[in-house]
Design an enzyme around this catalytic site. Structure first.
Site, PDB file in Angstrom:
ATOM      1  N   ARG A   1       0.848  -1.190   0.000  1.00  0.00           N
ATOM      2  CA  ARG A   1       0.000   0.000   0.000  1.00  0.00           C
ATOM      3  C   ARG A   1       0.889   1.248   0.000  1.00  0.00           C
ATOM      4  NH1 ARG A   1      -5.103   1.754  -1.014  1.00  0.00           N
ATOM      5  NH2 ARG A   1      -6.093   2.876   0.684  1.00  0.00           N
TER       6      ARG A   1
ATOM      7  N   THR B   1      -1.156  -6.362  11.910  1.00  0.00           N
ATOM      8  CA  THR B   1      -2.238  -6.205  10.917  1.00  0.00           C
ATOM      9  C   THR B   1      -2.132  -7.178   9.849  1.00  0.00           C
ATOM     10  OG1 THR B   1      -1.975  -3.993  11.037  1.00  0.00           O
ATOM     11  CG2 THR B   1      -3.495  -4.785   9.440  1.00  0.00           C
TER      12      THR B   1
ATOM     13  N   THR C   1      -4.024  -0.808  -7.088  1.00  0.00           N
ATOM     14  CA  THR C   1      -4.860   0.319  -7.485  1.00  0.00           C
ATOM     15  C   THR C   1      -4.075   1.620  -7.611  1.00  0.00           C
ATOM     16  OG1 THR C   1      -6.828   1.576  -6.821  1.00  0.00           O
ATOM     17  CG2 THR C   1      -5.406   0.868  -5.060  1.00  0.00           C
TER      18      THR C   1
ATOM     19  N   ASN D   1      -6.239   4.134  -6.948  1.00  0.00           N
ATOM     20  CA  ASN D   1      -7.407   4.708  -6.274  1.00  0.00           C
ATOM     21  C   ASN D   1      -8.448   5.061  -7.323  1.00  0.00           C
ATOM     22  OD1 ASN D   1      -8.999   5.292  -4.122  1.00  0.00           O
ATOM     23  ND2 ASN D   1      -8.259   7.370  -3.854  1.00  0.00           N
TER      24      ASN D   1
ATOM     25  N   ASP E   1      -7.703   8.424   0.377  1.00  0.00           N
ATOM     26  CA  ASP E   1      -8.204   7.342   1.232  1.00  0.00           C
ATOM     27  C   ASP E   1      -7.947   7.619   2.721  1.00  0.00           C
ATOM     28  OD1 ASP E   1      -9.548   5.745  -0.505  1.00  0.00           O
ATOM     29  OD2 ASP E   1      -7.948   4.284  -0.780  1.00  0.00           O
TER      30      ASP E   1
ATOM     31  N   SER F   1      -7.795   0.989   3.380  1.00  0.00           N
ATOM     32  CA  SER F   1      -8.158   0.491   2.057  1.00  0.00           C
ATOM     33  C   SER F   1      -9.346  -0.449   2.195  1.00  0.00           C
ATOM     34  CB  SER F   1      -6.979  -0.276   1.455  1.00  0.00           C
ATOM     35  OG  SER F   1      -7.396  -0.970   0.306  1.00  0.00           O
ATOM     36  N   SER F   2     -10.114  -0.554   1.120  1.00  0.00           N
ATOM     37  CA  SER F   2     -11.210  -1.542   1.101  1.00  0.00           C
ATOM     38  C   SER F   2     -10.804  -2.822   0.380  1.00  0.00           C
ATOM     39  CB  SER F   2     -12.427  -0.960   0.384  1.00  0.00           C
ATOM     40  OG  SER F   2     -12.901   0.171   1.060  1.00  0.00           O
TER      41      SER F   2
ATOM     42  N   GLY G   1     -13.380  -1.620  -6.773  1.00  0.00           N
ATOM     43  CA  GLY G   1     -14.702  -1.031  -6.542  1.00  0.00           C
ATOM     44  C   GLY G   1     -14.777  -0.160  -5.309  1.00  0.00           C
ATOM     45  N   GLY G   2     -13.623   0.305  -4.817  1.00  0.00           N
ATOM     46  CA  GLY G   2     -13.622   1.228  -3.680  1.00  0.00           C
ATOM     47  C   GLY G   2     -14.366   0.657  -2.489  1.00  0.00           C
TER      48      GLY G   2
HETATM   49  N1  GLY Z   1      -8.277   3.039  -3.131  1.00  0.00           N
HETATM   50  C1  GLY Z   1      -9.351   2.172  -2.878  1.00  0.00           C
HETATM   51  C2  GLY Z   1      -9.098   1.328  -1.697  1.00  0.00           C
HETATM   52  O1  GLY Z   1      -7.974   0.996  -1.419  1.00  0.00           O
HETATM   53  O2  GLY Z   1     -10.018   1.002  -1.018  1.00  0.00           O
END
Ligand code: GLY
Length: 577
Positions: free
Chosen positions: A95, A385, A403, A405, A427, A456-457, A477-478
C-alpha cells in the site's frame, strides 16, 4: 428423476443447483482471471512455461500496468495474498505511504474546507509500492527469473497492443470532462487525463483519441520497464529513476522526495483468518479494512438462517444490508494503519462481538444509520495487521488487488517516465466527518501522518472448504469491494451457485453513511417496494457493486477442475488450460 434434472444431464448442463445458469469457464490445470484479456493471457503463458502462481502474478501485474492504465500500475499500491499448496500463506502489503512532508490538515483550505488536492494533481499521491511488493513476493515464492517475468510488459509497452473497445471508451471518458468511469462507477475518470501535458500526449494523443484496433505504444514506459527488468526494483526506488521522479515532483509542487522513495518498504503481514461453517476465510489485514469487514459480516450472518427467505428476496437483502451497515459504522471509528494506531482487531472479528452486533438487527425493520453507533470492541489488541486471481497446476493460489485509487489515479503522468501516479491520499481522513471520493466517512484513526498507510477496502481473499483450496477472489470497486466479495462468497457457500452464476447475480450495497441501500439493476419492483416498506431509503438501478474476478476449485466425478468466474460488469478474461 425430475424432468429438469434429466434434461440437464442429457445436455451435459448439470449444475449443483439444478437450475439453468451461466457456466464458468473450466480448466483442468491452471487458471488466471483478470480484468484485461491481454494481461490474463500473459499470466497463462507464464503458468504454461512452468511459472508458479506468484511468478504469474508478477507477469500479470506488470502487464496490466501497460494494458490497463485505468488501474494497473507502477505508480500505485496494493495487496497480494498467497496461499501455497503446502499450506504456507503470506500477505504482501505494498500500500502507498504518506510522504514525510504530509500532515493532517494538508488538504484543507483557509476556512477548513477540504480542497480537491487529495484527488487530482501532484499533491494527491502517496509513495507508490507496487514494484517493491512484487519484488518481495517474488523473492519469497517466485521460481522464474525476474527479468523473464517482466519481458511481456516491456514488449507490450514497446511494440504496443491493439486498443480494445473498452480501453478506447475508457480513455475517451478520461479525456472528456463529465463522463463516467468505464465500469459505470461514480469515480472521477471524467476529464482526469486532460490536466497534465504528458497524460494528454500519451493517453489521449492530444485529443486524437485512440479508436478500437489502433496500436497503443508507450515508449517512455517501455524504457522504464526495461531498466527495472535489467537492474531490478532498486533502480525505481533508489537509482536514476528515483532521482528523476523526485526532480519532477519538486518541480511541480508534489511532496514525494527521493528519501520517501528510498525509505519505502513493502511488508509481509499475517493474513486474517475466520470461519463460516466448514469454510475458512483467509483475507486481508489492516491497512485493509475489507478483510476485517468480510469476517465481521459473515460472523453476523452465520447461523441466522437469513437465507431461508431466498436469494434476492427483500427479507434476505434487508438482513445482509443491516450486517453491512454495522460493519461500516465500526470501520469509520476504529480502523487505521495498525502500524500507527491501536486497532481492536481480534475483538472486531470475534464471534462474540458479532453476536452483540447481530442482537441489534430487527429482521422486520431497517435501523436508521443515525441511531447506529459503533460497537464496543475490547480495546488494546496487537498491532499486527484491479484484482486478479490465479491458481497454478500445483494448487498454489494468488489473489492480488492493486490500485491507483480513482480511475487513472491523480491524472499525473511523470514526464519522461510514462506512468500514472495514484491519488491514494484521498483514502485518508482528509477531515473527520467529510466524505471521501467513495462517500466514506472516517475518523481520527485514519488521519494523515508521515509514513502512514491509508485505510483500504481491497479484500483479496482465499477460501478453504474443509481445509482444501476452494475459492480465490477479490475485486476493485472502492468502498463496495467488501460487500461485493461478501455476496459472491455467500452465493457460493450459502446459495450453492456456481462461481459464474454467483458473480452474475445482482448485488446491493450499504455503507452506513450515506444511509442508502444501493441496488444494482435486477431487483424486481416488488422487492424494491418491500425494502422501502422495511424503512430502507432505496436507490435502485445504481452503479455496479464491485467487479469480482474469482476461481473456484471443484471436484466433478472425483476430478479436480478449476472454474473461472469473470465479472460481466467489465470485460476481463478467464484464461486457463
Ligand atoms: N483506493 C481504494 C481502496 O484501497 O479502497
Amino acid at each position: 428423476m425430475r424432468k429438469s434434472l434429466a434434461v440437464a444431464l442429457a445436455l451435459g448442463l448439470w449444475t449443483d443447483s439444478l437450475v439453468w445458469a451461466r457456466q464458468p469457464v473450466r480448466a483442468a490445470q491452471a487458471m488466471v482471471v483478470a480484468q484485461e484479456p491481454i494481461a490474463a493471457e500473459v499470466g497463462l503463458a507464464t503458468l504454461k512455461a512452468g511459472g508458479n502462481a506468484v511468478d504469474a502474478a508478477v507477469a500479470v501485474a506488470t502487464a496490466l500496468a501497460v494494458t490497463y492504465p485505468f488501474a494497473g500500475n507502477l505508480g500505485g499500491g496494493g495487496f497480494m495474498l498467497v496461499r501455497m499448496n503446502d499450506g504456507r500463506q503470506a500477505f504482501f502489503d505494498f500500500r502507498e505511504k504518506a510522504p514525510a512532508a504530509a500532515g493532517p490538515n494538508m488538504y484543507l483550505d483557509k476556512d477548513g474546507k477540504p480542497t480537491r488536492d487529495s484527488v487530482v494533481g501532484w499533491r494527491a499521491s502517496g509513495v507508490p509500492g507496487t514494484l517493491r511488493g512484487l519484488e518481495l513476493a517474488h523473492r519469497k515464492f517466485g521460481q522464474q527469473k525476474w527479468a523473464d517475468l517482466l519481458a511481456p510488459a516491456v514488449k507490450l509497452a514497446r511494440e504496443g497492443f491493439p486498443v480494445s473497445y473498452s480501453l478506447s471508451q475508457s480513455l475517451k471518458s478520461a479525456g472528456r470532462v463529465r463522463a463516467n468511469a468505464p465500469d459505470g462507477s461514480v469515480l472521477t475518470a471524467g476529464g482526469i487525463l486532460t490536466r497534465e501535458a504528458d497524460s494528454k500526449r500519451i493517453f489521449l494523443r492530444d485529443g486524437r483519441f485512440y479508436e478500437p484496433g489502433e496500436i497503443f505504444r508507450q515508449l517512455e514506459l517501455a524504457t522504464l520497464l526495461k531498466r527495472v527488468q535489467e537492474r531490478g526494483v532498486n533502480e525505481f526506488y533508489e537509482g536514476e529513476l528515483a532521482r528523476h521522479f523526485a526532480r519532477e515532483m519538486a518541480a511541480h509542487g508534489g511532496l514525494i522526495t527521493y528519501e520517501d522513495l528510498k525509505n519505502y518498504q513493502a511488508v509481509e503481514r499475517k493474513p486474517l483468518e475466520g470461519t463460516f461453517g466448514d469454510y475458512t476465510l483467509i483475507t486481508a489485514p489492516p491497512p485493509s479494512t475489507g478483510g476485517l469487514g468480510l469476517l465481521q459480516m459473515v460472523n453476523i450472518l452465520e447461523g441466522t438462517g437469513y437465507e431461508k427467505a431466498g436469494l434476492g428476496s427483500a427479507a434476505a437483502t434487508h438482513y445482509v444490508a443491516e450486517a453491512m451497515r454495522r460493519y461500516y459504522a465500526d470501520r469509520g471509528e476504529f480502523l487505521g494503519d495498525a502500524d500507527f494506531v491501536k486497532v481492536p482487531l481480534t475483538s472486531l472479528i470475534s464471534k462474540a462481538y458479532a453476536r452483540e452486533r447481530r442482537a441489534s438487527i430487527d429482521p422486520a425493520k431497517a435501523t436508521p444509520s443515525s441511531v447506529i453507533k459503533q460497537g464496543r470492541p475490547t480495546p488494546g489488541e496487537s498491532n499486527e495487521t484491479t484484482h486478479f486471481s490465479i491458481v497454478d497446476a500445483a494448487g498454489n493460489a494468488v489473489a492480488l488487488t492493486y490500485t491507483l485509487n480513482g480511475g487513472y489515479g491523480s491524472g499525473v503522468t511523470l514526464p519522461g517516465l510514462g506512468f500514472l501516479l495514484n491519488n491514494e491520499m484521498d483514502d485518508f481522513t482528509v477531515k473527520p466527518g467529510s466524505p471521501n471520493m467513495f462517500g466514506l466517512i472516517e475518523g481520527e484513526a485514519n488521519a494523515i501522518r508521515p509514513g502512514k498507510r491509508p485505510n483500504s477496502s481491497m479484500t483479496p481473499t482465499v477460501v478453504l472448504l474443509k481445509g482444501q483450496l476452494h475459492l480465490v477472489l477479490g475485486a476493485p470497486g472502492g468502498s463496495r469491494i467488501p460487500t461485493g466479495v461478501l455476496q459472491v462468497f455467500l452465493n457460493v457457500a450459502v446459495h450453492k451457485l456456481n462461481i459464474q452464476d454467483a458473480i452474475d447475480q445482482p448485488r446491493f450495497h450499504h455503507q452506513w453513511q450515506p444511509d442508502k441501500l444501493y441496488l444494482e439493476r435486477g431487483f424486481s419492483p416488488d422487492t424494491i417496494e418491500l425494502l422501502r416498506a422495511k424503512g430502507h431509503p432505496v436507490e435502485p438501478n445504481t452503479f455496479g457493486v464491485a467487479r469480482v474476478e474469482a476461481i473456484q476449485v471443484e471436484t466433478i466425478d472425483g476430478k479436480r477442475w478449476l472454474a473461472g468466474g469473470q465479472d460481466g460488469r467489465g470485460d476481463g478474461k478467464v484464461a486457463g488450460y
